[in-house]
Every structure is written in structure tokens, then in C-alpha cells.
Design a protein around this motif. Structure first.
Motif, PDB file in Angstrom:
ATOM      1  N   MET A   1       0.984  -1.224   0.049  1.00  0.00           N
ATOM      2  CA  MET A   1      -0.172   0.166   0.067  1.00  0.00           C
ATOM      3  C   MET A   1       0.991   1.112  -0.119  1.00  0.00           C
ATOM      4  SD  MET A   1      -3.082   0.923   2.646  1.00  0.00           S
ATOM      5  CE  MET A   1      -1.996   1.525   4.211  1.00  0.00           C
ATOM      6  N   ALA A   2       0.841   1.912  -0.975  1.00  0.00           N
ATOM      7  CA  ALA A   2       1.484   3.241  -1.072  1.00  0.00           C
ATOM      8  C   ALA A   2       0.941   4.289  -0.894  1.00  0.00           C
ATOM      9  CB  ALA A   2       2.059   3.393  -2.468  1.00  0.00           C
ATOM     10  N   LEU A   3       1.349   5.558  -0.445  1.00  0.00           N
ATOM     11  CA  LEU A   3       0.906   6.773  -0.060  1.00  0.00           C
ATOM     12  C   LEU A   3       0.876   7.795  -1.470  1.00  0.00           C
ATOM     13  CD1 LEU A   3       1.946   7.509   3.523  1.00  0.00           C
ATOM     14  CD2 LEU A   3      -0.254   6.599   2.838  1.00  0.00           C
ATOM     15  N   VAL A   4       0.057   8.403  -1.533  1.00  0.00           N
ATOM     16  CA  VAL A   4      -0.205   9.260  -2.893  1.00  0.00           C
ATOM     17  C   VAL A   4      -0.665  10.570  -2.202  1.00  0.00           C
ATOM     18  CG1 VAL A   4      -0.476   7.538  -4.665  1.00  0.00           C
ATOM     19  CG2 VAL A   4      -2.552   8.608  -3.484  1.00  0.00           C
ATOM     20  N   ALA A   5      -0.384  11.676  -3.150  1.00  0.00           N
ATOM     21  CA  ALA A   5      -0.904  13.064  -2.632  1.00  0.00           C
ATOM     22  C   ALA A   5      -2.154  13.206  -3.211  1.00  0.00           C
ATOM     23  CB  ALA A   5       0.214  14.344  -2.942  1.00  0.00           C
ATOM     24  N   CYS A   6      -3.071  13.914  -2.109  1.00  0.00           N
ATOM     25  CA  CYS A   6      -4.549  14.551  -2.667  1.00  0.00           C
ATOM     26  C   CYS A   6      -4.272  15.506  -3.664  1.00  0.00           C
ATOM     27  CB  CYS A   6      -5.365  14.576  -1.631  1.00  0.00           C
ATOM     28  SG  CYS A   6      -6.856  15.412  -2.048  1.00  0.00           S
ATOM     29  N   PRO A   7      -4.813  15.578  -4.716  1.00  0.00           N
ATOM     30  CA  PRO A   7      -4.625  16.719  -5.736  1.00  0.00           C
ATOM     31  C   PRO A   7      -5.239  18.027  -5.181  1.00  0.00           C
ATOM     32  CG  PRO A   7      -6.381  15.033  -6.622  1.00  0.00           C
ATOM     33  CD  PRO A   7      -5.758  14.312  -5.434  1.00  0.00           C
ATOM     34  N   GLU A   8      -6.310  17.960  -4.278  1.00  0.00           N
ATOM     35  CA  GLU A   8      -6.991  18.948  -3.894  1.00  0.00           C
ATOM     36  C   GLU A   8      -5.988  19.794  -2.620  1.00  0.00           C
ATOM     37  OE1 GLU A   8     -10.109  21.710  -3.777  1.00  0.00           O
ATOM     38  OE2 GLU A   8      -9.814  19.891  -5.151  1.00  0.00           O
ATOM     39  N   CYS A   9      -5.808  18.991  -1.687  1.00  0.00           N
ATOM     40  CA  CYS A   9      -4.874  19.490  -0.333  1.00  0.00           C
ATOM     41  C   CYS A   9      -3.793  19.017  -0.293  1.00  0.00           C
ATOM     42  CB  CYS A   9      -6.076  19.030   0.594  1.00  0.00           C
ATOM     43  SG  CYS A   9      -5.918  17.315   1.309  1.00  0.00           S
ATOM     44  N   GLU A  10      -3.223  18.125  -1.179  1.00  0.00           N
ATOM     45  CA  GLU A  10      -1.841  17.699  -0.788  1.00  0.00           C
ATOM     46  C   GLU A  10      -1.625  16.949   0.366  1.00  0.00           C
ATOM     47  OE1 GLU A  10       0.387  17.835  -3.293  1.00  0.00           O
ATOM     48  OE2 GLU A  10      -1.043  19.104  -4.467  1.00  0.00           O
ATOM     49  N   HIS A  11      -2.658  16.249   0.758  1.00  0.00           N
ATOM     50  CA  HIS A  11      -2.431  15.342   1.978  1.00  0.00           C
ATOM     51  C   HIS A  11      -2.081  13.998   1.658  1.00  0.00           C
ATOM     52  CE1 HIS A  11      -3.374  13.779   6.152  1.00  0.00           C
ATOM     53  NE2 HIS A  11      -3.963  13.105   5.553  1.00  0.00           N
ATOM     54  N   GLU A  12      -1.355  13.356   2.027  1.00  0.00           N
ATOM     55  CA  GLU A  12      -1.143  11.905   1.839  1.00  0.00           C
ATOM     56  C   GLU A  12      -2.056  10.997   2.277  1.00  0.00           C
ATOM     57  OE1 GLU A  12       2.840  10.652   2.242  1.00  0.00           O
ATOM     58  OE2 GLU A  12       3.644  12.084   0.964  1.00  0.00           O
ATOM     59  N   VAL A  13      -2.450  10.248   1.333  1.00  0.00           N
ATOM     60  CA  VAL A  13      -3.579   9.266   1.692  1.00  0.00           C
ATOM     61  C   VAL A  13      -3.175   7.853   0.768  1.00  0.00           C
ATOM     62  CG1 VAL A  13      -5.329  10.765   2.026  1.00  0.00           C
ATOM     63  CG2 VAL A  13      -4.936   9.772  -0.322  1.00  0.00           C
ATOM     64  N   SER A  14      -3.747   6.713   1.001  1.00  0.00           N
ATOM     65  CA  SER A  14      -3.573   5.592   0.750  1.00  0.00           C
ATOM     66  C   SER A  14      -4.048   5.681  -0.783  1.00  0.00           C
ATOM     67  CB  SER A  14      -4.329   4.552   1.457  1.00  0.00           C
ATOM     68  OG  SER A  14      -4.183   3.301   0.816  1.00  0.00           O
ATOM     69  N   ASP A  15      -3.218   4.890  -1.796  1.00  0.00           N
ATOM     70  CA  ASP A  15      -3.593   4.689  -3.229  1.00  0.00           C
ATOM     71  C   ASP A  15      -4.781   3.886  -3.233  1.00  0.00           C
ATOM     72  OD1 ASP A  15      -2.555   2.298  -2.423  1.00  0.00           O
ATOM     73  OD2 ASP A  15      -1.590   2.181  -4.326  1.00  0.00           O
ATOM     74  N   SER A  16      -5.309   3.350  -2.525  1.00  0.00           N
ATOM     75  CA  SER A  16      -6.725   2.273  -2.458  1.00  0.00           C
ATOM     76  C   SER A  16      -7.502   2.994  -1.746  1.00  0.00           C
ATOM     77  CB  SER A  16      -6.461   1.036  -1.792  1.00  0.00           C
ATOM     78  OG  SER A  16      -6.110   1.295  -0.318  1.00  0.00           O
ATOM     79  N   ALA A  17      -7.459   4.018  -1.288  1.00  0.00           N
ATOM     80  CA  ALA A  17      -8.591   5.288  -0.548  1.00  0.00           C
ATOM     81  C   ALA A  17      -9.372   5.656  -1.623  1.00  0.00           C
ATOM     82  CB  ALA A  17      -8.160   6.214   0.370  1.00  0.00           C
ATOM     83  N   LEU A  18     -10.723   5.732  -1.588  1.00  0.00           N
ATOM     84  CA  LEU A  18     -11.706   6.225  -2.257  1.00  0.00           C
ATOM     85  C   LEU A  18     -11.958   7.762  -1.931  1.00  0.00           C
ATOM     86  CD1 LEU A  18     -14.591   3.748  -1.844  1.00  0.00           C
ATOM     87  CD2 LEU A  18     -13.222   3.684  -3.563  1.00  0.00           C
ATOM     88  N   LYS A  19     -11.562   8.225  -0.945  1.00  0.00           N
ATOM     89  CA  LYS A  19     -11.612   9.480  -0.745  1.00  0.00           C
ATOM     90  C   LYS A  19     -10.588  10.152   0.213  1.00  0.00           C
ATOM     91  CE  LYS A  19     -16.820  10.314  -1.128  1.00  0.00           C
ATOM     92  NZ  LYS A  19     -17.993  10.761  -0.472  1.00  0.00           N
ATOM     93  N   CYS A  20     -10.268  11.482   0.015  1.00  0.00           N
ATOM     94  CA  CYS A  20      -9.156  12.095   0.849  1.00  0.00           C
ATOM     95  C   CYS A  20      -9.865  11.960   2.367  1.00  0.00           C
ATOM     96  CB  CYS A  20      -8.742  13.415   0.244  1.00  0.00           C
ATOM     97  SG  CYS A  20      -7.519  14.235   1.281  1.00  0.00           S
ATOM     98  N   SER A  21      -9.255  11.599   3.303  1.00  0.00           N
ATOM     99  CA  SER A  21      -9.303  11.684   4.555  1.00  0.00           C
ATOM    100  C   SER A  21      -9.360  13.246   5.213  1.00  0.00           C
ATOM    101  CB  SER A  21      -8.766  10.687   5.527  1.00  0.00           C
ATOM    102  OG  SER A  21      -7.278  10.996   5.413  1.00  0.00           O
ATOM    103  N   GLN A  22      -8.749  13.949   4.522  1.00  0.00           N
ATOM    104  CA  GLN A  22      -8.449  15.274   4.980  1.00  0.00           C
ATOM    105  C   GLN A  22      -9.464  16.326   4.515  1.00  0.00           C
ATOM    106  OE1 GLN A  22      -5.924  16.385   7.022  1.00  0.00           O
ATOM    107  NE2 GLN A  22      -6.410  18.523   7.270  1.00  0.00           N
ATOM    108  N   CYS A  23      -9.743  16.290   3.177  1.00  0.00           N
ATOM    109  CA  CYS A  23     -10.735  17.154   2.376  1.00  0.00           C
ATOM    110  C   CYS A  23     -12.070  16.544   1.771  1.00  0.00           C
ATOM    111  CB  CYS A  23     -10.058  18.016   1.307  1.00  0.00           C
ATOM    112  SG  CYS A  23      -9.569  17.133  -0.193  1.00  0.00           S
ATOM    113  N   GLY A  24     -11.914  15.271   1.752  1.00  0.00           N
ATOM    114  CA  GLY A  24     -13.236  14.454   1.244  1.00  0.00           C
ATOM    115  C   GLY A  24     -13.123  14.529  -0.259  1.00  0.00           C
TER     116      GLY A  24
END
Length: 109
Positions: free
Chosen positions: A1-24
Motif C-alpha cells: 500500500m503506497a501513499l499518494v498526494a491528494c490533488p486537492e489538498c496535498e494530504h498523503e492518503v493511501s492509493d486504495s482510498a476512495l476519498k481523501c481523509s482530509q478534504c473529502g
């Protein structure tokens, strides 16, 4: 499981996540299962076949122009009843298949 940056808020989230845990922000789209895809394509194919059936029926009715006035009146009444049956079948089929499509859509975990 790798971490990727959210395109909206740049928060690091899992690459398997459906939504960003920071901004949604939605990161990836949910996908239908095999039965859901079968239901969706059955719905589409049913509608296409009903359109073809209706127009071919109307084409057959249009070719019945010869005959007496009584035959023409009978063809008009029969055409209206036949069209009503096709439209009723179409409506019931769309309701049933539409419910299958609705209940097999992908859901969030």
C-alpha cells in the motif's frame, strides 16, 4: 500500500482510498461488480430492442393501406392496442431492470 498526494489538498492518503481523509475529495470511482454490469447492459439492450420492436411494428402497420374502410378501421384499432401492449411491456421491463440496476450500483464501504 503506497501513499499518494491528494490533488486537492496535498494530504498523503493511501492509493486504495476512495476519498481523501482530509478534504473529502473523491480520488477514484467506484466500480460495479460482474452482476451489476450484467444488469446495466441488460437494461440498455432491453431499451434498444424495445425501440427496434416499436418502430418495426409501426412500419408493418404503415404497410396496411389497402382494403376496405372496415379493414382500415380494424387495423387502426389493432395498431393502437398493439402499441399499448408494447409500451406497457416496455414500462414494466424498465421498472424491473431499472430496480436491478439501482440495487447493484457500487456502494461506499
Amino acid at each position: 500500500m503506497a501513499l499518494v498526494a491528494c490533488p486537492e489538498c496535498e494530504h498523503e492518503v493511501s492509493d486504495s482510498a476512495l476519498k481523501c481523509s482530509q478534504c473529502g475529495k473523491q480520488l477514484r470511482k467506484l466500480k460495479r461488480g460482474a452482476f451489476g454490469k450484467l444488469c446495466k447492459w441488460s437494461f440498455i439492450l432491453f431499451n434498444v430492442l424495445m425501440i427496434v420492436w416499436l418502430f418495426s411494428y409501426w412500419g408493418d402497420l404503415g404497410s396496411m393501406t389497402s382494403g376496405s374502410e372496415a379493414e382500415k378501421a380494424g387495423a387502426a384499432v389493432g395498431g393502437a392496442l398493439g402499441t399499448g401492449m408494447i409500451v406497457t411491456t416496455w414500462a414494466f421491463g424498465d421498472i424491473i431492470l431499472g430496480l436491478f440496476v439501482l440495487f447493484t450500483r457500487p456502494k461506499e464501504a
